[in-house]
Design a protein around this motif. Structure first.
Motif, PDB file in Angstrom:
ATOM      1  N   UNK A   1       5.718   3.997   0.718  1.00  0.00           N
ATOM      2  CA  UNK A   1       4.698   3.051   1.150  1.00  0.00           C
ATOM      3  C   UNK A   1       4.239   3.324   2.573  1.00  0.00           C
ATOM      4  N   UNK A   2       3.158   2.670   2.953  1.00  0.00           N
ATOM      5  CA  UNK A   2       2.653   2.751   4.319  1.00  0.00           C
ATOM      6  C   UNK A   2       3.645   2.138   5.308  1.00  0.00           C
ATOM      7  N   UNK A   3       4.590   1.368   4.801  1.00  0.00           N
ATOM      8  CA  UNK A   3       5.629   0.779   5.646  1.00  0.00           C
ATOM      9  C   UNK A   3       6.898   1.627   5.664  1.00  0.00           C
ATOM     10  N   UNK A   4       6.779   2.857   5.138  1.00  0.00           N
ATOM     11  CA  UNK A   4       7.861   3.857   5.170  1.00  0.00           C
ATOM     12  C   UNK A   4       9.057   3.496   4.299  1.00  0.00           C
ATOM     13  N   UNK A   5       8.820   2.741   3.223  1.00  0.00           N
ATOM     14  CA  UNK A   5       9.876   2.477   2.242  1.00  0.00           C
ATOM     15  C   UNK A   5       9.659   3.407   1.045  1.00  0.00           C
ATOM     16  N   UNK A   6      10.702   4.092   0.619  1.00  0.00           N
ATOM     17  CA  UNK A   6      10.620   4.990  -0.521  1.00  0.00           C
ATOM     18  C   UNK A   6      11.228   4.324  -1.750  1.00  0.00           C
ATOM     19  N   UNK A   7      10.496   4.394  -2.856  1.00  0.00           N
ATOM     20  CA  UNK A   7      10.893   3.719  -4.090  1.00  0.00           C
ATOM     21  C   UNK A   7      11.026   4.726  -5.235  1.00  0.00           C
ATOM     22  N   UNK A   8      11.981   4.481  -6.112  1.00  0.00           N
ATOM     23  CA  UNK A   8      12.004   5.173  -7.396  1.00  0.00           C
ATOM     24  C   UNK A   8      10.893   4.577  -8.246  1.00  0.00           C
TER      25      UNK A   8
ATOM     26  N   UNK B   1       0.851  -1.197   0.000  1.00  0.00           N
ATOM     27  CA  UNK B   1       0.000   0.000   0.000  1.00  0.00           C
ATOM     28  C   UNK B   1       0.884   1.243   0.000  1.00  0.00           C
ATOM     29  N   UNK B   2       0.636   2.132  -0.956  1.00  0.00           N
ATOM     30  CA  UNK B   2       1.393   3.372  -1.028  1.00  0.00           C
ATOM     31  C   UNK B   2       0.695   4.469  -0.219  1.00  0.00           C
ATOM     32  N   UNK B   3       1.509   5.257   0.441  1.00  0.00           N
ATOM     33  CA  UNK B   3       1.000   6.355   1.267  1.00  0.00           C
ATOM     34  C   UNK B   3       1.055   7.686   0.530  1.00  0.00           C
ATOM     35  N   UNK B   4       2.113   7.881  -0.257  1.00  0.00           N
ATOM     36  CA  UNK B   4       2.275   9.182  -0.921  1.00  0.00           C
ATOM     37  C   UNK B   4       3.250   9.070  -2.076  1.00  0.00           C
ATOM     38  N   UNK B   5       3.228  10.110  -2.915  1.00  0.00           N
ATOM     39  CA  UNK B   5       4.179  10.215  -4.010  1.00  0.00           C
ATOM     40  C   UNK B   5       4.659  11.646  -4.126  1.00  0.00           C
ATOM     41  N   UNK B   6       5.943  11.819  -4.354  1.00  0.00           N
ATOM     42  CA  UNK B   6       6.529  13.145  -4.536  1.00  0.00           C
ATOM     43  C   UNK B   6       7.587  13.062  -5.632  1.00  0.00           C
ATOM     44  N   UNK B   7       7.461  13.919  -6.627  1.00  0.00           N
ATOM     45  CA  UNK B   7       8.435  13.897  -7.710  1.00  0.00           C
ATOM     46  C   UNK B   7       8.447  12.552  -8.402  1.00  0.00           C
ATOM     47  N   UNK B   8       9.613  11.908  -8.447  1.00  0.00           N
ATOM     48  CA  UNK B   8       9.755  10.620  -9.133  1.00  0.00           C
ATOM     49  C   UNK B   8       9.697   9.452  -8.163  1.00  0.00           C
ATOM     50  N   UNK B   9       9.297   9.702  -6.924  1.00  0.00           N
ATOM     51  CA  UNK B   9       9.306   8.664  -5.906  1.00  0.00           C
ATOM     52  C   UNK B   9       7.928   8.440  -5.288  1.00  0.00           C
TER      53      UNK B   9
END
Length: 446
Positions: free
Chosen positions: A66-73, A55-63
């Motif tokens: 997730x709700x588990x606090x992992x940031x992905x490209x 589950x994704x929590x947010x998106x900013x720019x190119x990233x």
């Protein structure tokens, strides 16, 4: 693959799934709640992935985070709709201006819609255009126009094609959830003789084709194939006219491929279809579809004339889309930027195929849309989706590994680029793919 390697692959998958579950407890808890109110905890099939979706929590720019606090490209780019990323200042400014000065849902025509329409017509060589709410709607209305114009029913489509949520043709036949639009004639993609035979069938109103099959695995149409379809449709049109019947039409689907170069894939390959359909990023990241082309065909929807087709939709001309879409196309994704971005994607695909050479991993696609494949026989010449046997286990393992490396990709192997993604992240992705084939050399070697 030998039994020993199959067992080893399964062991790798089991370990990867265990790490996945350990890293994403919040997503698991949210999924457990979601199944109580949605079938499978899901309202968009393509986003489901076992053992449970992240589950994704947010998106900013190119990233995305997730709700588990992992940031992905983000290499999913909302299946090409998020070309501008998740917070582009020009898009945000346009939306903010609408909220402050225009308002939502005004229930009338607005000055802005013709501004946006004129931009689309000029960019994609259309005489007339109409707006819809998705690529699915755009395709449905375009086919309705073709049938009204030709007074025929049959439509030629291609195996592996996807033209929206209710217009799919995996396995060489209409999928179970397809809407009933009359007779379909299904031909093989990238098989010109099959296409010619289908087009010559009696009662054909239109041919609908993707310049590159996106859902089918990022499979580009060969230039000879696409040009041949246009030529065959043109000849069928002449033949039909000689018998006092209306001509057959070509409908070119640019829902994903309008991002290729200044005027989309059709322009790049010198194609001139009668109708084109659009969606995805052209709404500035908002729900959007459009269809357009020849004025005489589009006149089927002209409400000034009796007997015209109805084309309604509460949000067809909504103020957010007409402003955000126009701002994105005219100020951000200019023809020069589109050319550079398309070249950037081609270079990435070449680099990925270089580091996976002589393995069961390869990348197809065009420009900034790619498909990663895991053919059992190691072929790198994939002409049609579904006709090459691939390793589902390797596909799943790749997905798990890329997530651990911080890349958000689609499990089925679809990849699309976000405009703002730094070169350093694309280079890191190449290195991670290279590390994947090295780490699992015994599983991917030919």
């Amino acid at each position: 693959m030998s039994q020993d390697l199959t067992q080893r692959l399964q062991a790798e998958l089991d370990a990867a799934a265990a790490r996945y579950a350990e890293r994403n407890p919040r997503s698991k808890a949210l999924h457990d709640e979601a199944v109580k109110s949605m079938p499978g905890g899901n309202t968009r099939t393509v986003l489901y992935a076992g053992p449970f979706p992240i589950a994704m929590k947010s998106g900013t720019g190119f990233q995305v985070t997730s709700e588990d606090s992992h940031t992905y490209t983000d290499l999913t780019a909302e299946f090409t709709a998020a070309l501008y990323g998740h917070s582009h200042p020009v898009i945000l400014s346009a939306i903010g201006d609408v909220l402050k000065n225009t308002g939502l849902n005004v229930g009338a025509t607005t000055a802005q819609e013709q501004v946006f329409a004129r931009e689309l017509c000029g960019r994609f060589h259309l005489e007339h255009v109409r707006f819809a709410n998705s690529g699915t709607e755009a395709n449905l209305h375009a086919l309705a126009a073709a049938k009204a114009f030709t007074k025929k029913r049959k439509v030629v489509a291609f195996s592996g094609g996807y033209h929206g949520a209710v217009l799919g043709f995996k396995g060489g036949e209409p999928e179970a959830n397809n809407v009933d639009l009359g007779d379909w004639v299904i031909a093989r993609y990238n098989d010109l003789e099959s296409a010619r035979s289908a087009i010559s069938s009696e009662g054909v109103a239109a041919v609908i084709v993707e310049g590159m099959q996106g859902s089918g695995g990022g499979i580009p149409g060969n230039p000879e194939f696409l040009a041949g379809i246009q030529e065959a449709a043109s000849k069928a049109s002449f033949h039909a006219a000689s018998h006092d019947m209306a001509p057959g039409l070509t409908t070119h689907r640019l829902v994903m491929t309008s991002r290729f170069g200044p005027g989309g894939l059709a322009e790049l390959q010198g194609l001139t279809p009668d109708l084109k359909t659009f969606g995805k990023y052209l709404g500035g990241g908002l729900a959007f579809g459009a269809f357009g082309g020849r004025a005489d065909i589009m006149a089927a929807f002209d409400p000034r004339f009796p007997g015209s087709l109805s084309h309604s939709g509460t949000f067809n001309n909504n103020t957010l889309v007409t402003h955000a879409g126009y701002a994105g196309l005219s100020k951000v994704y200019t023809p020069e930027v589109a050319t550079q971005f398309t070249r950037r994607g081609d270079e990435l695909r070449a680099s990925l195929n270089k580091v996976t050479k002589d393995t069961r991993v390869c990348f197809t696609g065009m420009g900034t849309i790619l498909g990663v494949h895991f053919p059992n026989d190691g072929t790198r010449d994939i002409q049609r989706g579904g006709e090459v046997e691939e390793s589902d286990g390797l596909r799943a393992l790749f997905w798990f590994d890329m997530l651990e490396e911080g890349f958000w990709v689609v499990r089925r192997g679809f990849i699309a680029l976000v405009l703002e993604t730094p070169d350093s992240e694309l280079e890191r992705f190449v290195h991670c793919v290279e590390a994947f084939v090295s780490k699992h050399a015994d599983l991917v070697k030919l």
